[in-house]
Structures are given as structure tokens and as C-alpha cells.
Design a protein around this motif. Structure first.
Motif, PDB file in Angstrom:
ATOM      1  N   GLU A   7     -22.276 -10.920   5.139  1.00 16.25           N
ATOM      2  CA  GLU A   7     -21.938 -11.980   4.195  1.00 16.25           C
ATOM      3  C   GLU A   7     -20.778 -12.829   4.717  1.00 16.25           C
ATOM      4  OE1 GLU A   7     -21.161 -10.104   0.459  1.00 16.25           O
ATOM      5  OE2 GLU A   7     -23.218  -9.376   0.267  1.00 16.25           O
ATOM      6  N   ARG A   9     -19.936 -13.229   7.855  1.00 11.62           N
ATOM      7  CA  ARG A   9     -20.427 -13.986   9.000  1.00 11.62           C
ATOM      8  C   ARG A   9     -21.199 -15.208   8.535  1.00 11.62           C
ATOM      9  NH1 ARG A   9     -23.976 -10.617  12.746  1.00 11.62           N
ATOM     10  NH2 ARG A   9     -25.391 -10.991  11.037  1.00 11.62           N
ATOM     11  N   GLU A  10     -22.011 -15.072   7.496  1.00 14.83           N
ATOM     12  CA  GLU A  10     -22.741 -16.220   6.949  1.00 14.83           C
ATOM     13  C   GLU A  10     -21.784 -17.255   6.365  1.00 14.83           C
ATOM     14  OE1 GLU A  10     -25.863 -15.282   4.232  1.00 14.83           O
ATOM     15  OE2 GLU A  10     -27.044 -14.238   5.755  1.00 14.83           O
ATOM     16  N   LEU A  12     -18.720 -17.774   7.346  1.00 20.03           N
ATOM     17  CA  LEU A  12     -18.090 -18.411   8.508  1.00 20.03           C
ATOM     18  C   LEU A  12     -19.023 -19.433   9.131  1.00 20.03           C
ATOM     19  CD1 LEU A  12     -15.793 -18.663  10.561  1.00 20.03           C
ATOM     20  CD2 LEU A  12     -16.787 -16.694  11.769  1.00 20.03           C
ATOM     21  N   ASP A  13     -20.292 -19.072   9.285  1.00 21.12           N
ATOM     22  CA  ASP A  13     -21.271 -20.007   9.843  1.00 21.12           C
ATOM     23  C   ASP A  13     -21.421 -21.253   8.963  1.00 21.12           C
ATOM     24  OD1 ASP A  13     -21.715 -18.348  11.997  1.00 21.12           O
ATOM     25  OD2 ASP A  13     -23.588 -17.494  11.193  1.00 21.12           O
ATOM     26  N   ALA A  14     -21.431 -21.053   7.641  1.00 15.11           N
ATOM     27  CA  ALA A  14     -21.552 -22.189   6.725  1.00 15.11           C
ATOM     28  C   ALA A  14     -20.328 -23.104   6.833  1.00 15.11           C
ATOM     29  CB  ALA A  14     -21.723 -21.701   5.287  1.00 15.11           C
ATOM     30  N   LEU A  16     -18.333 -23.466   9.481  1.00 12.73           N
ATOM     31  CA  LEU A  16     -18.401 -24.154  10.771  1.00 12.73           C
ATOM     32  C   LEU A  16     -19.421 -25.291  10.743  1.00 12.73           C
ATOM     33  CD1 LEU A  16     -18.140 -21.078  13.150  1.00 12.73           C
ATOM     34  CD2 LEU A  16     -16.432 -22.895  12.834  1.00 12.73           C
ATOM     35  N   THR A  17     -20.547 -25.056  10.120  1.00 13.47           N
ATOM     36  CA  THR A  17     -21.583 -26.087  10.015  1.00 13.47           C
ATOM     37  C   THR A  17     -21.075 -27.267   9.204  1.00 13.47           C
ATOM     38  OG1 THR A  17     -23.353 -24.464  10.218  1.00 13.47           O
ATOM     39  CG2 THR A  17     -23.921 -26.576   9.184  1.00 13.47           C
ATOM     40  N   ARG A  18     -20.408 -26.992   8.086  1.00 13.42           N
ATOM     41  CA  ARG A  18     -19.884 -28.076   7.252  1.00 13.42           C
ATOM     42  C   ARG A  18     -18.815 -28.871   7.989  1.00 13.42           C
ATOM     43  NH1 ARG A  18     -16.563 -27.850   1.599  1.00 13.42           N
ATOM     44  NH2 ARG A  18     -16.349 -30.089   1.431  1.00 13.42           N
ATOM     45  N   ARG A  20     -18.388 -29.227  11.237  1.00 15.12           N
ATOM     46  CA  ARG A  20     -19.017 -29.996  12.310  1.00 15.12           C
ATOM     47  C   ARG A  20     -19.721 -31.218  11.746  1.00 15.12           C
ATOM     48  NH1 ARG A  20     -23.884 -30.320  13.584  1.00 15.12           N
ATOM     49  NH2 ARG A  20     -24.514 -28.361  12.660  1.00 15.12           N
TER      50      ARG A  20
END
Length: 146
Positions: A7, A9-10, A12-14, A16-18, A20
Motif C-alpha cells: 500500500e 509503495r502504491e 509513493l508511485d501515485a 511520483l506520477t502526480r 511528474r
């Protein structure tokens, strides 16, 4: 069933995506603005100018910085430098909050948008319209007789 690590990690990925996506959208919107602002300054219609925007981020200092201190990053539009950010020591920012020196320091310390980190660019971009509106609203060119 997802683990807590999964959870996180997800999340963190969200994030980073936002960041970027927002910095890329901001970069596209702001592209060429600082060059235009320098050209406006070069016309002589306005002298050195500082328009302060909001603080967009406060964060602890990086390693090697003061362990008890933090940094406040404020949106700013200056002429001739253009749109960008001032990276304040939070304590110093509060000390000069209502002081005329703040604008003078911002004029000196402005970091152009293009030199800011991606996350800071993402946070700055939503404020460019308001700052540009203030700048253009300060020009009373159309009221001048020719």
C-alpha cells in the motif's frame, strides 16, 4: 490482501506520477514566460518589480542543514528575473514577514522557474496566472494618451 508495504509503495508511485504530471503540465504552460517577462522589462515600461505569491511548500532542511530548521518556498514574479521561487529559511521568513526588506531579498534570491526542482515547479505552476494578472494589472498603459 495487500501488505502495508504494498500500500505504501502504491501511494509513493501515485505521488511520483502526480508530481511528474503536474510538473510537465506546468512546464508546458510556463514555457517561454520568463523570456517574455525579460523582454517586457527591457521595454522600460516597468522597473524592477516584485510580486509575492503564496508559500507553496515548507520542508525540513536537507542533510547537513540545521536539524531544527525548515525551508519555506514562496512563489514570486520579479522583473527582470521572471517567475520562480524564493527558498527562505522559515525562521528568517517569519522574522521579515511584514518587512519591506522581504521584497528586496526576494528580488535578489529568486530562482527562475526553470531551475527549480520538479516538485517545486509542480507546486508553483498553479500560481502563475494570479501573479501574471497582478503584474499586467499594474500597467496602466491603455489609459495613457498617445
Amino acid at each position: 490482501m495487500m501488505s502495508e508495504f504494498g500500500e505504501l509503495r502504491e501511494a509513493l508511485d501515485a505521488l511520483l506520477t502526480r508530481l511528474r504530471r503536474d510538473s510537465e503540465h506546468g512546464d508546458a504552460a510556463v514555457e517561454g514566460l520568463n523570456d517574455r517577462l525579460r523582454r517586457l522589462y527591457d521595454t522600460g515600461i516597468l522597473g524592477e518589480t516584485v510580486i509575492m505569491g503564496p508559500v507553496v511548500l515548507t520542508r525540513p532542511f536537507s542533510l547537513g542543514g540545521r536539524p531544527d530548521g525548515s525551508q519555506a518556498i514562496q512563489a514570486v514574479l520579479t522583473l527582470p528575473a521572471g517567475f520562480g521561487a524564493v527558498y527562505w529559511d522559515s525562521e528568517a521568513w517569519h522574522d521579515i514577514e511584514n518587512d519591506a526588506d522581504r521584497e528586496a531579498l526576494a528580488h535578489i534570491w529568486v530562482n527562475p522557474y526553470e531551475s527549480c526542482e520538479a516538485a517545486v515547479r509542480a507546486l508553483l505552476a498553479p500560481h502563475v496566472t494570479g501573479l501574471l494578472r497582478c503584474l499586467l494589472g499594474s500597467i496602466d498603459l491603455w489609459q495613457q494618451p498617445f
